[in-house]
Design a protein around this motif. Structure first.
Motif, PDB file in Angstrom:
ATOM      1  N   ASN A  58      23.410 -13.513  16.589  1.00 55.79           N
ATOM      2  CA  ASN A  58      22.770 -13.673  15.278  1.00 55.79           C
ATOM      3  C   ASN A  58      22.582 -15.137  14.915  1.00 55.79           C
ATOM      4  OD1 ASN A  58      22.453 -10.952  14.784  1.00 55.79           O
ATOM      5  ND2 ASN A  58      24.414 -10.738  13.716  1.00 55.79           N
ATOM      6  N   SER A  59      23.579 -15.958  15.192  1.00 58.00           N
ATOM      7  CA  SER A  59      23.462 -17.385  14.877  1.00 58.00           C
ATOM      8  C   SER A  59      22.413 -18.052  15.760  1.00 58.00           C
ATOM      9  CB  SER A  59      24.820 -18.078  15.038  1.00 58.00           C
ATOM     10  OG  SER A  59      25.738 -17.649  14.070  1.00 58.00           O
ATOM     11  N   THR A  60      22.390 -17.663  17.035  1.00 55.40           N
ATOM     12  CA  THR A  60      21.388 -18.212  17.943  1.00 55.40           C
ATOM     13  C   THR A  60      19.986 -17.849  17.488  1.00 55.40           C
ATOM     14  OG1 THR A  60      22.943 -17.978  19.782  1.00 55.40           O
ATOM     15  CG2 THR A  60      20.629 -18.308  20.345  1.00 55.40           C
ATOM     16  N   LYS A  61      19.805 -16.605  17.096  1.00 55.96           N
ATOM     17  CA  LYS A  61      18.495 -16.149  16.630  1.00 55.96           C
ATOM     18  C   LYS A  61      18.082 -16.895  15.366  1.00 55.96           C
ATOM     19  CE  LYS A  61      17.973 -11.761  16.759  1.00 55.96           C
ATOM     20  NZ  LYS A  61      18.018 -10.308  16.443  1.00 55.96           N
ATOM     21  N   THR A  62      19.038 -17.117  14.465  1.00 54.49           N
ATOM     22  CA  THR A  62      18.742 -17.845  13.227  1.00 54.49           C
ATOM     23  C   THR A  62      18.230 -19.241  13.530  1.00 54.49           C
ATOM     24  OG1 THR A  62      20.363 -16.616  11.925  1.00 54.49           O
ATOM     25  CG2 THR A  62      19.773 -18.808  11.131  1.00 54.49           C
ATOM     26  N   LEU A  63      18.860 -19.901  14.482  1.00 53.89           N
ATOM     27  CA  LEU A  63      18.454 -21.265  14.816  1.00 53.89           C
ATOM     28  C   LEU A  63      17.095 -21.289  15.504  1.00 53.89           C
ATOM     29  CD1 LEU A  63      19.205 -24.296  14.990  1.00 53.89           C
ATOM     30  CD2 LEU A  63      20.166 -23.796  17.243  1.00 53.89           C
ATOM     31  N   LEU A  64      16.944 -20.502  16.567  1.00 49.27           N
ATOM     32  CA  LEU A  64      15.732 -20.583  17.376  1.00 49.27           C
ATOM     33  C   LEU A  64      14.502 -20.030  16.669  1.00 49.27           C
ATOM     34  CD1 LEU A  64      17.095 -19.606  20.909  1.00 49.27           C
ATOM     35  CD2 LEU A  64      16.659 -21.888  19.982  1.00 49.27           C
ATOM     36  N   SER A  65      14.700 -19.138  15.710  1.00 41.07           N
ATOM     37  CA  SER A  65      13.561 -18.545  15.001  1.00 41.07           C
ATOM     38  C   SER A  65      13.108 -19.380  13.814  1.00 41.07           C
ATOM     39  CB  SER A  65      13.907 -17.128  14.522  1.00 41.07           C
ATOM     40  OG  SER A  65      14.942 -17.168  13.539  1.00 41.07           O
ATOM     41  N   SER A  66      13.850 -20.427  13.497  1.00 37.92           N
ATOM     42  CA  SER A  66      13.503 -21.249  12.337  1.00 37.92           C
ATOM     43  C   SER A  66      12.201 -22.004  12.574  1.00 37.92           C
ATOM     44  CB  SER A  66      14.636 -22.248  12.047  1.00 37.92           C
ATOM     45  OG  SER A  66      14.234 -23.166  11.047  1.00 37.92           O
ATOM     46  N   THR A  67      11.247 -21.817  11.690  1.00 36.90           N
ATOM     47  CA  THR A  67       9.973 -22.528  11.812  1.00 36.90           C
ATOM     48  C   THR A  67      10.149 -24.021  11.561  1.00 36.90           C
ATOM     49  OG1 THR A  67       9.478 -22.031   9.489  1.00 36.90           O
ATOM     50  CG2 THR A  67       8.618 -20.513  11.156  1.00 36.90           C
ATOM     51  N   LYS A  68      11.241 -24.397  10.920  1.00 38.76           N
ATOM     52  CA  LYS A  68      11.479 -25.812  10.647  1.00 38.76           C
ATOM     53  C   LYS A  68      11.612 -26.616  11.927  1.00 38.76           C
ATOM     54  CE  LYS A  68      14.386 -28.963   7.950  1.00 38.76           C
ATOM     55  NZ  LYS A  68      15.566 -29.083   7.048  1.00 38.76           N
ATOM     56  N   LEU A  69      12.168 -26.004  12.977  1.00 37.25           N
ATOM     57  CA  LEU A  69      12.340 -26.709  14.245  1.00 37.25           C
ATOM     58  C   LEU A  69      11.005 -27.173  14.825  1.00 37.25           C
ATOM     59  CD1 LEU A  69      15.121 -24.763  16.175  1.00 37.25           C
ATOM     60  CD2 LEU A  69      15.340 -26.660  14.570  1.00 37.25           C
ATOM     61  N   HIS A  70       9.935 -26.451  14.488  1.00 35.78           N
ATOM     62  CA  HIS A  70       8.620 -26.795  15.030  1.00 35.78           C
ATOM     63  C   HIS A  70       8.054 -28.060  14.388  1.00 35.78           C
ATOM     64  CE1 HIS A  70       8.076 -22.870  17.133  1.00 35.78           C
ATOM     65  NE2 HIS A  70       8.950 -22.496  16.216  1.00 35.78           N
ATOM     66  N   THR A  71       8.605 -28.458  13.257  1.00 32.66           N
ATOM     67  CA  THR A  71       8.090 -29.635  12.545  1.00 32.66           C
ATOM     68  C   THR A  71       8.926 -30.883  12.806  1.00 32.66           C
ATOM     69  OG1 THR A  71       9.424 -29.256  10.538  1.00 32.66           O
ATOM     70  CG2 THR A  71       7.329 -28.075  10.715  1.00 32.66           C
ATOM     71  N   LEU A  72      10.029 -30.736  13.536  1.00 26.87           N
ATOM     72  CA  LEU A  72      10.947 -31.855  13.740  1.00 26.87           C
ATOM     73  C   LEU A  72      10.579 -32.686  14.963  1.00 26.87           C
ATOM     74  CD1 LEU A  72      14.352 -30.042  13.093  1.00 26.87           C
ATOM     75  CD2 LEU A  72      13.056 -31.479  11.502  1.00 26.87           C
ATOM     76  N   ASN A  73      11.150 -33.867  15.016  1.00 25.08           N
ATOM     77  CA  ASN A  73      10.968 -34.757  16.156  1.00 25.08           C
ATOM     78  C   ASN A  73      12.020 -34.446  17.230  1.00 25.08           C
ATOM     79  OD1 ASN A  73       9.764 -36.953  17.529  1.00 25.08           O
ATOM     80  ND2 ASN A  73      11.350 -38.342  16.789  1.00 25.08           N
ATOM     81  N   LEU A  74      12.137 -33.167  17.569  1.00 25.36           N
ATOM     82  CA  LEU A  74      13.174 -32.686  18.478  1.00 25.36           C
ATOM     83  C   LEU A  74      12.832 -33.061  19.915  1.00 25.36           C
ATOM     84  CD1 LEU A  74      15.809 -31.035  18.498  1.00 25.36           C
ATOM     85  CD2 LEU A  74      14.417 -28.998  18.884  1.00 25.36           C
ATOM     86  N   ARG A  75      13.756 -33.760  20.578  1.00 25.71           N
ATOM     87  CA  ARG A  75      13.528 -34.213  21.950  1.00 25.71           C
ATOM     88  C   ARG A  75      14.477 -33.559  22.948  1.00 25.71           C
ATOM     89  NH1 ARG A  75       9.512 -35.236  20.122  1.00 25.71           N
ATOM     90  NH2 ARG A  75       8.461 -37.230  19.800  1.00 25.71           N
ATOM     91  N   ARG A  76      15.628 -33.071  22.477  1.00 23.71           N
ATOM     92  CA  ARG A  76      16.637 -32.534  23.390  1.00 23.71           C
ATOM     93  C   ARG A  76      17.268 -31.275  22.796  1.00 23.71           C
ATOM     94  NH1 ARG A  76      19.341 -36.417  23.013  1.00 23.71           N
ATOM     95  NH2 ARG A  76      21.191 -35.786  21.871  1.00 23.71           N
ATOM     96  N   LEU A  77      17.281 -30.202  23.567  1.00 25.10           N
ATOM     97  CA  LEU A  77      17.895 -28.948  23.144  1.00 25.10           C
ATOM     98  C   LEU A  77      18.851 -28.484  24.228  1.00 25.10           C
ATOM     99  CD1 LEU A  77      18.121 -26.541  21.201  1.00 25.10           C
ATOM    100  CD2 LEU A  77      16.160 -25.513  22.374  1.00 25.10           C
ATOM    101  N   GLU A  78      20.127 -28.280  23.845  1.00 27.69           N
ATOM    102  CA  GLU A  78      21.156 -27.858  24.784  1.00 27.69           C
ATOM    103  C   GLU A  78      21.762 -26.542  24.310  1.00 27.69           C
ATOM    104  OE1 GLU A  78      24.007 -30.994  25.084  1.00 27.69           O
ATOM    105  OE2 GLU A  78      22.477 -32.561  25.177  1.00 27.69           O
ATOM    106  N   ILE A  79      21.812 -25.566  25.200  1.00 25.70           N
ATOM    107  CA  ILE A  79      22.391 -24.256  24.899  1.00 25.70           C
ATOM    108  C   ILE A  79      23.424 -23.961  25.979  1.00 25.70           C
ATOM    109  CG2 ILE A  79      21.939 -21.793  24.601  1.00 25.70           C
ATOM    110  CD1 ILE A  79      19.074 -22.546  23.785  1.00 25.70           C
ATOM    111  N   TRP A  80      24.697 -23.888  25.581  1.00 21.91           N
ATOM    112  CA  TRP A  80      25.789 -23.696  26.528  1.00 21.91           C
ATOM    113  C   TRP A  80      26.598 -22.453  26.157  1.00 21.91           C
ATOM    114  CZ3 TRP A  80      28.528 -29.178  26.662  1.00 21.91           C
ATOM    115  CH2 TRP A  80      27.591 -30.157  27.039  1.00 21.91           C
TER     116      TRP A  80
END
Length: 216
Positions: A58-80
């Protein structure tokens, strides 16, 4: 991924989560759903990296489904240590299409063949991702060999690919090595040492790519 998700549920039972903020990134470890929502609300363009560890579905889905992430200057995503069910994979694929992520790590029992197929398809025409690290995912099997081959034949930006400690067969590794003959971008391909001897003795053009491949 069902057994992994069951293990996921047991692993995080009673674990206290944390969200740690740094100047350029945020690290979420076993984040409760409310903390995950809070992180999504507070993250901004100064945070170029997100690390998600030991996360519930549920927490993973909340993060990855957020449309806000599409507007950020995100360069690195790590999932462990976070098993990704199909809906989370789909959200991740959309994010890879709409965001200029350069480094993606999905490590340690987090993804299986089905997820690999979808992500490789999403990355075939991606022009920003330079590093893909899939270290220690035993549910990546020979079924994914063709997907990786197509990725290397079609992607023009990927420079680093880590496939160590997966369950890819030697035949799949040979298929991947053959694909390098049409890819001039890969500079670092990390593979399991157990495949080395057969691949060197079987692939006649190995000398052309030997400086690219690292066996561990």
């Amino acid at each position: 991924m069902i057994p992994a998700l069951r293990q996921d549920k047991e692993l995080y039972r009673g674990v206290t989560g944390s969200v740690d903020w740094y100047s350029d990134s945020v690290h979420l470890s076993s984040p409760p759903l409310d903390r995950c929502n809070e992180a999504v609300n507070n993250i901004n363009n100064n945070h170029e990296g997100i690390r998600l560890k030991f996360s519930s579905t549920n927490s993973t889905k909340t993060l990855l489904s957020s449309t806000k992430l599409h507007t950020l200057n995100l360069r690195r995503l790590e999932i462990w240590y976070t098993p990704l069910p199909n809906d989370c994979i789909q959200y991740l694929c959309v994010l890879l299409t709409n965001n200029k992520i350069q480094e993606l790590e999905i490590k340690s029992h987090s993804i299986s063949d089905r997820g690999i197929t979808n992500i490789c398809q999403a990355l075939e025409h991606n022009s920003t991702l330079t590093s893909l690290n899939l270290y220690r995912n035993p549910l990546i099997t020979s079924t994914s060999g063709q997907a990786f081959s197509h990725l290397l034949l079609n992607n023009s930006s990927l420079v680093e690919l880590d496939l160590m400690h997966t369950s890819l067969s030697t035949e799949s590794i040979l298929l991947i090595l053959h694909s390098l003959s049409n890819n001039n971008n890969i500079r670092d391909l990390r593979l399991d040492y157990r495949h080395k001897e057969t691949c060197i003795n079987t692939y006649t053009n190995y000398h052309l790519i030997q400086d690219i491949v690292a066996w561990w």
